[in-house]
Motif scaffolding. Structure first.
Motif, PDB file in Angstrom:
ATOM      1  N   GLU A 277      -7.886  -1.410  -1.291  1.00  0.00           N
ATOM      2  CA  GLU A 277      -8.455  -2.179  -0.887  1.00  0.00           C
ATOM      3  C   GLU A 277      -8.820  -3.564  -1.410  1.00  0.00           C
ATOM      4  O   GLU A 277      -9.059  -4.826  -0.809  1.00  0.00           O
ATOM      5  CB  GLU A 277      -9.837  -1.597  -1.032  1.00  0.00           C
ATOM      6  N   LEU A 278      -8.353  -3.608  -2.585  1.00  0.00           N
ATOM      7  CA  LEU A 278      -8.921  -4.739  -3.335  1.00  0.00           C
ATOM      8  C   LEU A 278      -7.679  -5.765  -2.597  1.00  0.00           C
ATOM      9  O   LEU A 278      -8.060  -6.956  -2.303  1.00  0.00           O
ATOM     10  CB  LEU A 278      -8.238  -5.520  -4.578  1.00  0.00           C
ATOM     11  N   MET A 279      -6.517  -5.104  -2.299  1.00  0.00           N
ATOM     12  CA  MET A 279      -5.478  -5.969  -1.958  1.00  0.00           C
ATOM     13  C   MET A 279      -5.500  -6.508  -0.354  1.00  0.00           C
ATOM     14  O   MET A 279      -4.816  -7.883  -0.065  1.00  0.00           O
ATOM     15  CB  MET A 279      -3.860  -5.435  -2.221  1.00  0.00           C
ATOM     16  N   ARG A 280      -5.920  -5.977   0.397  1.00  0.00           N
ATOM     17  CA  ARG A 280      -6.094  -5.767   1.642  1.00  0.00           C
ATOM     18  C   ARG A 280      -7.176  -7.367   2.152  1.00  0.00           C
ATOM     19  O   ARG A 280      -7.061  -8.128   2.766  1.00  0.00           O
ATOM     20  CB  ARG A 280      -6.896  -4.588   2.295  1.00  0.00           C
ATOM     21  N   GLU A 281      -7.814  -7.430   0.786  1.00  0.00           N
ATOM     22  CA  GLU A 281      -8.912  -8.542   0.908  1.00  0.00           C
ATOM     23  C   GLU A 281      -8.050  -9.584   0.821  1.00  0.00           C
ATOM     24  O   GLU A 281      -8.486 -10.809   1.449  1.00  0.00           O
ATOM     25  CB  GLU A 281      -9.850  -7.723   0.074  1.00  0.00           C
ATOM     26  N   SER A 282      -6.952  -9.586   0.497  1.00  0.00           N
ATOM     27  CA  SER A 282      -6.509 -11.035   0.118  1.00  0.00           C
ATOM     28  C   SER A 282      -5.144 -11.582   0.558  1.00  0.00           C
ATOM     29  O   SER A 282      -5.065 -11.874   1.170  1.00  0.00           O
ATOM     30  CB  SER A 282      -5.990 -10.157  -1.622  1.00  0.00           C
ATOM     31  N   ALA A 283      -4.756  -9.767   1.669  1.00  0.00           N
ATOM     32  CA  ALA A 283      -4.049 -10.069   2.413  1.00  0.00           C
ATOM     33  C   ALA A 283      -4.733 -10.874   4.073  1.00  0.00           C
ATOM     34  O   ALA A 283      -4.106 -11.132   4.609  1.00  0.00           O
ATOM     35  CB  ALA A 283      -3.606  -8.654   2.978  1.00  0.00           C
ATOM     36  N   LEU A 284      -6.063 -10.065   3.448  1.00  0.00           N
ATOM     37  CA  LEU A 284      -7.006 -10.417   5.222  1.00  0.00           C
ATOM     38  C   LEU A 284      -7.054 -11.771   4.881  1.00  0.00           C
ATOM     39  O   LEU A 284      -7.397 -13.011   6.040  1.00  0.00           O
ATOM     40  CB  LEU A 284      -8.273  -9.656   5.161  1.00  0.00           C
ATOM     41  N   ILE A 285      -7.472 -12.955   3.542  1.00  0.00           N
ATOM     42  CA  ILE A 285      -7.073 -14.158   3.605  1.00  0.00           C
ATOM     43  C   ILE A 285      -6.149 -14.484   4.262  1.00  0.00           C
ATOM     44  O   ILE A 285      -6.167 -16.399   4.770  1.00  0.00           O
ATOM     45  CB  ILE A 285      -7.734 -14.648   2.347  1.00  0.00           C
ATOM     46  N   VAL A 286      -5.882 -14.403   3.424  1.00  0.00           N
ATOM     47  CA  VAL A 286      -3.791 -15.170   4.300  1.00  0.00           C
ATOM     48  C   VAL A 286      -3.658 -14.327   5.535  1.00  0.00           C
ATOM     49  O   VAL A 286      -3.462 -16.282   6.047  1.00  0.00           O
ATOM     50  CB  VAL A 286      -2.988 -14.875   3.891  1.00  0.00           C
ATOM     51  N   SER A 287      -4.350 -13.545   6.150  1.00  0.00           N
ATOM     52  CA  SER A 287      -4.609 -13.976   7.672  1.00  0.00           C
ATOM     53  C   SER A 287      -4.887 -14.392   8.257  1.00  0.00           C
ATOM     54  O   SER A 287      -4.762 -15.358   9.439  1.00  0.00           O
ATOM     55  CB  SER A 287      -4.856 -12.212   8.118  1.00  0.00           C
ATOM     56  N   LYS A 288      -6.113 -14.790   8.024  1.00  0.00           N
ATOM     57  CA  LYS A 288      -7.463 -15.564   8.079  1.00  0.00           C
ATOM     58  C   LYS A 288      -7.466 -16.935   8.493  1.00  0.00           C
ATOM     59  O   LYS A 288      -6.830 -17.568   9.297  1.00  0.00           O
ATOM     60  CB  LYS A 288      -8.932 -15.204   7.452  1.00  0.00           C
TER      61      LYS A 288
ATOM     62  N   ALA B 188      13.842 -17.533  11.773  1.00  0.00           N
ATOM     63  CA  ALA B 188      12.899 -17.184  11.691  1.00  0.00           C
ATOM     64  C   ALA B 188      12.667 -16.445  10.366  1.00  0.00           C
ATOM     65  O   ALA B 188      13.309 -15.609   9.651  1.00  0.00           O
ATOM     66  CB  ALA B 188      13.011 -16.221  13.345  1.00  0.00           C
ATOM     67  N   HIS B 189      11.285 -16.468  10.341  1.00  0.00           N
ATOM     68  CA  HIS B 189      10.510 -15.041   9.767  1.00  0.00           C
ATOM     69  C   HIS B 189       9.103 -14.847   9.978  1.00  0.00           C
ATOM     70  O   HIS B 189       8.530 -15.212   9.662  1.00  0.00           O
ATOM     71  CB  HIS B 189      10.964 -16.207   7.948  1.00  0.00           C
ATOM     72  N   PHE B 190       9.236 -13.914   9.328  1.00  0.00           N
ATOM     73  CA  PHE B 190       7.959 -13.282   9.749  1.00  0.00           C
ATOM     74  C   PHE B 190       7.733 -11.876   9.295  1.00  0.00           C
ATOM     75  O   PHE B 190       9.183 -11.566   8.149  1.00  0.00           O
ATOM     76  CB  PHE B 190       7.932 -11.594  11.151  1.00  0.00           C
ATOM     77  N   GLU B 191       6.790 -11.829   8.219  1.00  0.00           N
ATOM     78  CA  GLU B 191       6.391 -10.951   6.495  1.00  0.00           C
ATOM     79  C   GLU B 191       4.502 -10.209   6.836  1.00  0.00           C
ATOM     80  O   GLU B 191       3.671 -11.091   7.427  1.00  0.00           O
ATOM     81  CB  GLU B 191       6.503 -12.516   5.591  1.00  0.00           C
ATOM     82  N   HIS B 192       4.695  -9.073   6.950  1.00  0.00           N
ATOM     83  CA  HIS B 192       4.167  -8.449   6.372  1.00  0.00           C
ATOM     84  C   HIS B 192       3.509  -7.888   5.068  1.00  0.00           C
ATOM     85  O   HIS B 192       4.463  -7.883   4.316  1.00  0.00           O
ATOM     86  CB  HIS B 192       3.474  -7.074   7.287  1.00  0.00           C
ATOM     87  N   ASP B 193       2.021  -7.765   5.136  1.00  0.00           N
ATOM     88  CA  ASP B 193       2.225  -6.724   2.872  1.00  0.00           C
ATOM     89  C   ASP B 193       1.909  -5.787   3.751  1.00  0.00           C
ATOM     90  O   ASP B 193       1.072  -5.117   4.815  1.00  0.00           O
ATOM     91  CB  ASP B 193       1.214  -7.565   2.922  1.00  0.00           C
ATOM     92  N   VAL B 194       2.541  -4.695   3.149  1.00  0.00           N
ATOM     93  CA  VAL B 194       1.950  -2.558   3.971  1.00  0.00           C
ATOM     94  C   VAL B 194       2.537  -2.396   2.650  1.00  0.00           C
ATOM     95  O   VAL B 194       2.876  -1.914   1.408  1.00  0.00           O
ATOM     96  CB  VAL B 194       3.916  -2.272   4.034  1.00  0.00           C
ATOM     97  N   ALA B 195       1.359  -0.797   2.568  1.00  0.00           N
ATOM     98  CA  ALA B 195       0.486  -0.490   1.174  1.00  0.00           C
ATOM     99  C   ALA B 195       1.485   1.459   2.072  1.00  0.00           C
ATOM    100  O   ALA B 195       1.329   1.878   3.341  1.00  0.00           O
ATOM    101  CB  ALA B 195      -0.779   0.070   1.342  1.00  0.00           C
ATOM    102  N   LEU B 196       1.865   1.877   1.002  1.00  0.00           N
ATOM    103  CA  LEU B 196       2.378   4.007   0.980  1.00  0.00           C
ATOM    104  C   LEU B 196       1.263   4.435   0.644  1.00  0.00           C
ATOM    105  O   LEU B 196       0.687   4.449  -0.328  1.00  0.00           O
ATOM    106  CB  LEU B 196       3.176   4.357   0.317  1.00  0.00           C
TER     107      LEU B 196
END
Length: 267
Positions: free
Chosen positions: A11-22, A229-237
């Motif tokens: 969940e903390l990593m989601r916060e960091s990822a969403l800052i990048v997304s925003k 081209a380059h696309f990237e996502h952060d993904v959790a299992l």
């Protein structure tokens, strides 16, 4: 060694990822002919700091800026400069943020005005390959399953898959185990385990898969100077399935794009 994250850490990593997304969503409205990549870099640094995070790339391995800005034939790691973007360019924007001791790392290739049809198709296929790879990030599979899926899809369309640059594990460090190549063989490589987090990031060239590096020590170009081209996502299992921590939603909102491509990766 794969570093497994707890539910709280994810969940903390989601916060960091969403800052990048925003941040990428904010930049989506600013990518236009006449703007310089250095201007976009300044906007991104301010936005990230205003949202309680630290630019993840600035100073990392001595990189000099907040964003990796890679137009046209540049694959990744381009350094922002004062050259204005022009109509028909594409620009890969790779961004990182550090918050609560965890990194987010996320990329999108933008169109600058109207781009050539063959370039638009390159972007579309590369983004599709990202989700094809993410589907293989599940319990029981291995690193090679993701790489194979991305490679087969993109090469079936005649594109070159970069070999020397790969995705990676993500956490308290920007780059953790395992490396996540965009090529490979099924059933090979490290096995995926519950709680791991990775950055999956296909880099696909319109021509050859071969690359070269500029004398600045950072910028990677296609060997034949054709677009990349380059696309990237952060993904959790999570619960044995891939769950996106990052999102392109903010980009799509800014650009007026309607998409349900991420729905299957939300739990």
């Amino acid at each position: 060694m794969i570093i497994v994250k707890t539910a709280e850490e994810i969940e903390l990593m989601r916060e960091s990822a969403l800052i990048v997304s925003k941040t990428l969503g904010m930049l989506a409205g600013e990518v236009k002919p006449g703007v310089t990549t250095l201007q976009l870099d300044t906007l991104a640094e301010t936005f990230i700091r205003d949202h309680g995070a630290i630019p993840g790339f600035l100073g990392l391995y001595d990189f000099p800026n907040t964003l990796c800005m890679s137009p046209n034939a540049q694959v990744v790691h381009g350094i922002p400069n004062n050259t204005p973007l022009v109509e028909g360019d594409i620009i890969s924007i790779d961004c990182g943020a550090l918050k609560n001791d965890f990194y987010g790392d996320h990329a999108y290739t933008f169109e600058v005005g109207e781009v050539a049809p063959e370039v638009k198709k390159l972007l579309d296929i590369t983004k599709q390959s990202l989700y094809i790879g993410i589907r293989e990030f599940k319990l029981g599979n291995r690193v090679g399953d993701v790489g194979y899926a991305i490679q087969k899809f993109t090469e079936d369309h005649g594109y070159g898959v970069v070999r020397e640059l790969v995705g990676h594990g993500l956490g308290r460090k920007m780059h953790e185990d395992p490396e996540m190549p965009n090529y490979g063989k099924r059933g090979r490589g490290k096995k995926f385990v519950e709680g791991m987090v990775v950055a999956i990031e296909p880099m696909t060239n319109l021509g050859t898969h071969r690359i070269k590096q500029l004398k600045d020590g950072w910028t990677i170009l296609t060997a034949d100077n054709k677009p990349s081209a380059h696309f990237e996502h952060d993904v959790a299992l999570v619960n044995g399935k891939p769950e996106l921590l990052s999102t392109f939603k903010y980009i799509y909102d800014a650009l007026g794009i309607v998409s349900n491509e991420e729905d299957e990766f939300r739990q």
